[in-house]
Design an enzyme around this catalytic site. Structure first.
Site, PDB file in Angstrom:
ATOM      1  N   TRP A   1       0.501  -4.376  -0.724  1.00 60.74           N
ATOM      2  CA  TRP A   1       1.856  -4.938  -0.782  1.00 60.74           C
ATOM      3  C   TRP A   1       1.827  -6.450  -0.920  1.00 60.74           C
ATOM      4  O   TRP A   1       2.604  -7.016  -1.684  1.00 60.74           O
ATOM      5  CB  TRP A   1       2.696  -4.487   0.416  1.00 60.74           C
ATOM      6  CG  TRP A   1       2.879  -3.002   0.432  1.00 60.74           C
ATOM      7  CD1 TRP A   1       2.442  -2.127   1.385  1.00 60.74           C
ATOM      8  CD2 TRP A   1       3.526  -2.195  -0.579  1.00 60.74           C
ATOM      9  NE1 TRP A   1       2.779  -0.839   1.029  1.00 60.74           N
ATOM     10  CE2 TRP A   1       3.441  -0.848  -0.150  1.00 60.74           C
ATOM     11  CE3 TRP A   1       4.164  -2.482  -1.784  1.00 60.74           C
ATOM     12  CZ2 TRP A   1       3.971   0.215  -0.894  1.00 60.74           C
ATOM     13  CZ3 TRP A   1       4.700  -1.422  -2.534  1.00 60.74           C
ATOM     14  CH2 TRP A   1       4.595  -0.106  -2.083  1.00 60.74           C
TER      15      TRP A   1
ATOM     16  N   ASP B   1       7.042 -10.149   5.127  1.00 60.97           N
ATOM     17  CA  ASP B   1       7.386  -8.771   4.783  1.00 60.97           C
ATOM     18  C   ASP B   1       7.107  -7.922   6.022  1.00 60.97           C
ATOM     19  O   ASP B   1       5.954  -7.710   6.392  1.00 60.97           O
ATOM     20  CB  ASP B   1       6.523  -8.321   3.589  1.00 60.97           C
ATOM     21  CG  ASP B   1       6.749  -6.850   3.217  1.00 60.97           C
ATOM     22  OD1 ASP B   1       7.543  -6.169   3.887  1.00 60.97           O
ATOM     23  OD2 ASP B   1       6.114  -6.403   2.238  1.00 60.97           O
TER      24      ASP B   1
ATOM     25  N   LYS C   1      10.909   2.641   6.275  1.00 57.67           N
ATOM     26  CA  LYS C   1       9.735   2.802   7.126  1.00 57.67           C
ATOM     27  C   LYS C   1      10.139   2.902   8.597  1.00 57.67           C
ATOM     28  O   LYS C   1       9.584   3.703   9.320  1.00 57.67           O
ATOM     29  CB  LYS C   1       8.749   1.648   6.934  1.00 57.67           C
ATOM     30  CG  LYS C   1       8.348   1.383   5.488  1.00 57.67           C
ATOM     31  CD  LYS C   1       7.246   2.309   5.007  1.00 57.67           C
ATOM     32  CE  LYS C   1       7.013   2.272   3.502  1.00 57.67           C
ATOM     33  NZ  LYS C   1       6.950   0.959   2.883  1.00 57.67           N
TER      34      LYS C   1
END
Ligand SMILES: *Cc1c(COP(=O)(O)O)cnc(C)c1O
Length: 354
Positions: free
Chosen positions: A100, A167, A191
């Site tokens: 990511w 993030d 998530k």
């Protein structure tokens, strides 16, 4: 019967949230209309959006501290672009801790010079780099708090002179941090917060308006703030379910309470991984994530046996990401200690079978 859902995302949400969410699809709070058929400008939905925005700040301890919360579309992946669009004038630093972060770097390179301040790519991202230097002339430093795929998590955040962007897609609302350290936090809902379709952005307002480029409205944080996160039609269902999850968290005592439970779950699973000779942990011990535990079998020949055993026990979503292999047990907020207990029992049964 409901399975023990260890899926990495989209993932488990609290059962009571599911029930309320499904009721609201039929009829929202006795108004004679469904949540998903009313105007987003109706007083009912405006109240939902307002509560979601203020509750996000409240849970993070950021109310009245110059921050704004937004619920936007496009997933965390669009934030890779939006962050750079709004904040990157010439040069930014990124710590590369996995897939990511790597994608965030790739997108940001379209807007300016990106310094990879540190990387753990040399060991397939099984650790968190530490002790790196951070230049004072960066527009911001970007971190990924929890690496969903590799199962590592930043435990101590660097103190920076430059704005800190993070993030937090896969560990938002899972542990207490001094969130005032961060200038911008973003997290895809699916998530730890709600269904896919919305992304929470928490941004310090005075950070904005400092780049010289023109920003398209949909990518401009200031435009969204000016319209109370309703510049265009928001993803009403995803925002509502995220609100229900945040209420659920607040009712149980907020982040301090869930952090304790998350610690118990992680300790239970990691002590089994450490003690059971059939398994090996993937992530470096000091950096391992309380959200996503990655591990492999010491002897691949028992794979079929183990896979059959956990499926038989009602466990779902345990296969590891292809870039790590093995297994990944995602233990997000809504997963119970009992579910982790079921997995640990299966793991020790495998050892007994030898
Ligand atoms: C899943 C994930 C993303 C991507 O989220 P999308 O909403 O699918 O764009 C980004 N960062 C992290 C840490 C993730 O876990």
């Amino acid at each position: 019967m409901k399975k023990h859902n260890f899926s990495a995302g989209p993932c488990i949400l609290p059962q009571e949230v599911m029930v309320k969410a499904s009721e609201a699809v039929i009829e929202l709070d006795d108004i004679g209309l469904s949540l998903i058929e009313i105007s987003h400008r109706s007083k009912e939905f405006v109240a939902i959006m307002e509560e979601a925005r203020s509750l996000a700040l409240e849970l993070l301890g950021l109310e009245g501290k110059g921050y704004q919360a937004l619920f936007l579309q496009g997933g965390a992946s669009t934030q890779f672009i939006t962050v750079a669009y709004n904040l990157l004038e010439s040069k930014a630093g990124y710590v590369n801790t996995g897939t990511w972060s790597d994608k965030a770097i790739k997108e940001a390179r379209l807007f300016g010079e990106i310094i990879e301040v540190a990387s753990s790519k040399d060991k397939n991202y099984n650790y968190i780099p530490k002790g790196y230097g951070i230049a004072n002339d960066l527009d911001y430093l970007h971190l990924t708090s929890n690496n969903t795929i590799f199962g590592t998590q930043i435990k101590e955040f660097p103190t920076t002179q430059v704005p800190l962007v993070c993030d937090m897609s896969s560990d938002i609302f899972s542990r207490q941090l001094d969130f005032t350290k961060f200038d911008l936090i973003y997290a895809g809902a699916q998530k730890n917060m709600g269904p896919a379709g919305t992304t929470l952005i928490v941004v310090k307002e005075d950070l904005l308006g400092n780049v010289s480029r023109k920003i398209p409205s949909m990518l401009d944080y200031q435009v969204h703030i000016g319209k109370d996160s309703m510049f265009n039609t928001p993803p009403v269902f995803a925002v509502y379910v995220s609100l229900l999850t945040m209420r659920w968290l607040k009712d149980m005592g907020g982040i301090p309470t869930i952090e304790e439970i998350n610690e118990k779950k992680a300790n239970l699973l990691y002590s089994e991984i450490d003690l059971n000779p059939m398994f090996q942990g993937f992530a470096k011990t000091e950096d391992r994530s309380h959200m996503n535990a990655t591990f492999t079998l010491a002897d691949e020949s028992v794979k079929d046996t183990f896979d059959a055993m956990w499926k038989e026990a009602g466990i779902n979503g345990l296969n590891g990401h292809r870039s790590v292999g093995g297994y990944r047990a995602s233990m997000y907020n809504a997963l119970t200690l009992e579910s982790v207990g079921v997995l640990v029992d299966v793991m020790s049964d495998l050892e007994r079978k030898g």
